[in-house]
Design a protein around this motif. Sequence first.
Motif, PDB file in Angstrom:
ATOM      1  N   LYS A 130       2.580  -3.989   3.826  1.00 29.95           N
ATOM      2  CA  LYS A 130       3.910  -3.510   3.448  1.00 29.95           C
ATOM      3  C   LYS A 130       3.789  -2.245   2.605  1.00 29.95           C
ATOM      4  O   LYS A 130       2.957  -2.178   1.705  1.00 29.95           O
ATOM      5  CB  LYS A 130       4.659  -4.582   2.655  1.00 29.95           C
ATOM      6  N   ALA A 131       4.615  -1.266   2.904  1.00 29.02           N
ATOM      7  CA  ALA A 131       4.581  -0.013   2.151  1.00 29.02           C
ATOM      8  C   ALA A 131       5.297  -0.174   0.819  1.00 29.02           C
ATOM      9  O   ALA A 131       6.352  -0.796   0.740  1.00 29.02           O
ATOM     10  CB  ALA A 131       5.233   1.102   2.960  1.00 29.02           C
ATOM     11  N   ASP A 132       4.709   0.358  -0.236  1.00 23.85           N
ATOM     12  CA  ASP A 132       5.314   0.363  -1.564  1.00 23.85           C
ATOM     13  C   ASP A 132       4.879   1.653  -2.251  1.00 23.85           C
ATOM     14  O   ASP A 132       3.724   1.801  -2.645  1.00 23.85           O
ATOM     15  CB  ASP A 132       4.850  -0.844  -2.372  1.00 23.85           C
ATOM     16  N   LEU A 133       5.808   2.585  -2.384  1.00 24.13           N
ATOM     17  CA  LEU A 133       5.465   3.897  -2.917  1.00 24.13           C
ATOM     18  C   LEU A 133       5.348   3.906  -4.440  1.00 24.13           C
ATOM     19  O   LEU A 133       4.771   4.832  -5.003  1.00 24.13           O
ATOM     20  CB  LEU A 133       6.510   4.934  -2.482  1.00 24.13           C
ATOM     21  N   ARG A 134       5.872   2.890  -5.111  1.00 21.18           N
ATOM     22  CA  ARG A 134       5.894   2.903  -6.580  1.00 21.18           C
ATOM     23  C   ARG A 134       4.734   2.120  -7.177  1.00 21.18           C
ATOM     24  O   ARG A 134       3.970   2.640  -7.975  1.00 21.18           O
ATOM     25  CB  ARG A 134       7.228   2.336  -7.083  1.00 21.18           C
ATOM     26  N   ASN A 135       4.617   0.853  -6.829  1.00 24.27           N
ATOM     27  CA  ASN A 135       3.590   0.003  -7.433  1.00 24.27           C
ATOM     28  C   ASN A 135       2.783  -0.730  -6.361  1.00 24.27           C
ATOM     29  O   ASN A 135       2.849  -1.953  -6.248  1.00 24.27           O
ATOM     30  CB  ASN A 135       4.229  -1.022  -8.385  1.00 24.27           C
ATOM     31  N   PRO A 136       2.004  -0.010  -5.566  1.00 22.49           N
ATOM     32  CA  PRO A 136       1.243  -0.675  -4.500  1.00 22.49           C
ATOM     33  C   PRO A 136       0.006  -1.374  -5.044  1.00 22.49           C
ATOM     34  O   PRO A 136      -0.531  -1.006  -6.080  1.00 22.49           O
ATOM     35  CB  PRO A 136       0.860   0.494  -3.592  1.00 22.49           C
ATOM     36  N   ASN A 137      -0.446  -2.402  -4.316  1.00 23.26           N
ATOM     37  CA  ASN A 137      -1.740  -3.020  -4.633  1.00 23.26           C
ATOM     38  C   ASN A 137      -2.873  -2.079  -4.259  1.00 23.26           C
ATOM     39  O   ASN A 137      -3.907  -2.057  -4.925  1.00 23.26           O
ATOM     40  CB  ASN A 137      -1.922  -4.324  -3.848  1.00 23.26           C
ATOM     41  N   PHE A 152       0.832  -1.194   0.000  1.00 23.46           N
ATOM     42  CA  PHE A 152       0.000   0.000   0.000  1.00 23.46           C
ATOM     43  C   PHE A 152       0.871   1.251   0.000  1.00 23.46           C
ATOM     44  O   PHE A 152       2.073   1.207   0.262  1.00 23.46           O
ATOM     45  CB  PHE A 152      -0.913   0.009   1.235  1.00 23.46           C
ATOM     46  N   ARG A 153       0.226   2.359  -0.281  1.00 27.20           N
ATOM     47  CA  ARG A 153       0.824   3.665  -0.050  1.00 27.20           C
ATOM     48  C   ARG A 153      -0.274   4.622   0.377  1.00 27.20           C
ATOM     49  O   ARG A 153      -1.464   4.385   0.101  1.00 27.20           O
ATOM     50  CB  ARG A 153       1.547   4.193  -1.279  1.00 27.20           C
ATOM     51  N   VAL A 154       0.115   5.685   1.051  1.00 26.67           N
ATOM     52  CA  VAL A 154      -0.833   6.676   1.545  1.00 26.67           C
ATOM     53  C   VAL A 154      -0.645   7.965   0.758  1.00 26.67           C
ATOM     54  O   VAL A 154       0.463   8.493   0.655  1.00 26.67           O
ATOM     55  CB  VAL A 154      -0.625   6.943   3.050  1.00 26.67           C
ATOM     56  N   GLY A 207      -5.902  -7.077  -4.960  1.00 30.49           N
ATOM     57  CA  GLY A 207      -5.870  -5.790  -5.650  1.00 30.49           C
ATOM     58  C   GLY A 207      -5.333  -5.912  -7.045  1.00 30.49           C
ATOM     59  O   GLY A 207      -5.657  -6.835  -7.771  1.00 30.49           O
ATOM     60  N   PHE A 208      -4.432  -4.991  -7.412  1.00 32.43           N
ATOM     61  CA  PHE A 208      -3.932  -4.943  -8.773  1.00 32.43           C
ATOM     62  C   PHE A 208      -2.665  -5.776  -8.891  1.00 32.43           C
ATOM     63  O   PHE A 208      -1.764  -5.683  -8.066  1.00 32.43           O
ATOM     64  CB  PHE A 208      -3.602  -3.502  -9.175  1.00 32.43           C
ATOM     65  N   SER A 209      -2.577  -6.602  -9.908  1.00 33.07           N
ATOM     66  CA  SER A 209      -1.365  -7.362 -10.166  1.00 33.07           C
ATOM     67  C   SER A 209      -0.527  -6.629 -11.190  1.00 33.07           C
ATOM     68  O   SER A 209      -1.036  -6.088 -12.160  1.00 33.07           O
ATOM     69  CB  SER A 209      -1.713  -8.751 -10.708  1.00 33.07           C
ATOM     70  N   PHE A 210       0.760  -6.604 -10.973  1.00 35.69           N
ATOM     71  CA  PHE A 210       1.658  -5.968 -11.928  1.00 35.69           C
ATOM     72  C   PHE A 210       2.406  -7.016 -12.741  1.00 35.69           C
ATOM     73  O   PHE A 210       3.373  -6.733 -13.399  1.00 35.69           O
ATOM     74  CB  PHE A 210       2.624  -5.032 -11.184  1.00 35.69           C
ATOM     75  N   SER A 211       1.955  -8.286 -12.631  1.00 34.14           N
ATOM     76  CA  SER A 211       2.428  -9.347 -13.502  1.00 34.14           C
ATOM     77  C   SER A 211       1.255  -9.803 -14.358  1.00 34.14           C
ATOM     78  O   SER A 211       0.302 -10.375 -13.848  1.00 34.14           O
ATOM     79  CB  SER A 211       2.951 -10.528 -12.680  1.00 34.14           C
ATOM     80  N   PRO A 212       1.265  -9.546 -15.659  1.00 37.06           N
ATOM     81  CA  PRO A 212       0.136  -9.924 -16.515  1.00 37.06           C
ATOM     82  C   PRO A 212      -0.224 -11.399 -16.418  1.00 37.06           C
ATOM     83  O   PRO A 212      -1.388 -11.755 -16.368  1.00 37.06           O
ATOM     84  CB  PRO A 212       0.623  -9.566 -17.917  1.00 37.06           C
ATOM     85  N   LEU A 213       0.795 -12.269 -16.375  1.00 35.76           N
ATOM     86  CA  LEU A 213       0.523 -13.701 -16.346  1.00 35.76           C
ATOM     87  C   LEU A 213      -0.192 -14.100 -15.064  1.00 35.76           C
ATOM     88  O   LEU A 213      -1.155 -14.855 -15.069  1.00 35.76           O
ATOM     89  CB  LEU A 213       1.845 -14.468 -16.479  1.00 35.76           C
TER      90      LEU A 213
END
Length: 550
Positions: free
Chosen positions: A240-247, A206-208, A292-298
């Motif tokens: 877990k924080a992820d500022l670039r590609n969060p779910n 996630f990110r805020v 949430g959103f997957s950043f792996s197409p497969l």
Amino acid sequence: MAAVPDGRRSGPAAGARFFCTAGRGLEPFLMREVRSRLAATQVEYISGKVFFTTCSDLNMLKKLKSAERLFLLIKKQLPFNVSSVSKGKIFNEMQRLTNDDPESWLNAISIWKNLLELDAKKVKLSQKNANPLKRKVGENDIIAKKLKTAQMQEIQENKECQMEKQIEEETLEQGNFTTKRDKSQEELQNDVAEAVDTHNQNDLTFRVSCRCSGAIAKTFTAQEVGRVIGIALMKQFGWKADLRNPNLEIFIHLSDIYCVVGIPVFRTSKTMLNNSGESGQPCLVPDLRGNGFSFSPLRTMLAVGLSYTAFIMLRVPLASRAYIKTAGLRSTIAWAMASLAEIKAGAVVLDPMCGLGTILLEAAKEWPDVYYMGADVSDSQLLGACDNLKAAGLKDKIELLKASVIELPLPSESVDTIISDIPFGKKFKLGKDIKHIIQEMERVLRVGGTIVLLLSEDHHRRLKSCEESSVPLNSKGSCKDKPGSTECLNPEEKAAISEPASSSFAASNQECLDRMPPFGSLVPVECYRVSLGKTDALIYKYKKSHSPGQ
């Protein structure tokens, strides 16, 4: 405030609580729209935001035209008092947004996930029912090779991840490095996982995103608030924080009159190319874990049973129109103007200063069974409008002609509705006085017809001076659903939240209407003050009461 009434964990079928952001002054348009389009209930507003409950799915929510962005509501409460307490105490209050009512967060995550899953199932069903396009054998071979390569890369990634995990587990086991804190976090993560019906909640990233305004913005930066809330979420749920590609993205707006927390629903969309070679529509689908959103197409395609595919990640708020190639007037303003015009099937609708054609595009998309005309004296504007019509697939629906607004090549009383954004004189100068422009519009409009105009403050003053001696219209009820209408507010919110934000809007709108006299046969019936960013404008609606000279 919980995302679902009565604290029940439920999907959209039980009714979810949302809010939309809107341009200043567009709140009444959005309130009417969610009621009519979504059958929304509990419709309320505070300045710049409209709250509502609806059972509608993502497909219906995507159709909102007067909203900027859509959010699933997690919490809405009174503002933090920053005048008499220390920073540390306020930080503790902020952390209580997550700690005091974790159930509302879990409800919102569950509803958010269900919305995405339902949307993904509909996309899968539509793909299954669609007839695949015929392609050459060579194209099939190329796609097959790409899919095989993607599968091999996925297998290799899984092997590497398993090896890294095995090494990490062996190292931890040898060093006996498991602490009590780790155990308590694992227990908490298991509780959260069970609550939202997922087996890998600790993998949620996630990110805020934070916005501060008013007094709190003078005390804290958005980064400070985001950091405090982020740490609280990690401690509370193990995310877990992820500022670039969060779910998941958490949106927080803190102001002098409210605190709002929500999840952006259309934060990211994905344009896909399926294995039949067809270009798909932007869609939202959950990842392999359902979080949430997957950043792996497969992984995404495996999760929802769709074809293997390539995705392009896009940020698409509601206000962005895929069918408009070159933007002119803000699309939400254009739609609001068209919605006031009482457009009916078979009508003749004219924009005599159409520019890039934004108003006509918005109207034609919503009310297709109408004859539309756009006129302008600028070749460059007409060319841009023509490109927009082609991109939107509306070239046959809207006729463009080069003509001056003060010499329209149309018979008198031949048009049912006129909608126009009058140039403010900054980019395009008006060749004649505003009075002559309105008089020509009056000439071509039929008796009983409607004119909706976007006017600057200067236009308003000039029109008022033209008919200074006329008696102003007593328009009772003209502020129905305008910002400031207390009937749409919760009783406990009137004084604390809504009244300061609304009174200036209502007073300004009513004052503009009461002070604008009839212009010839054109009688003003509604007025809205709206924001265009750095400047304000007025949306005026007129009705033609009789033929000129009568």
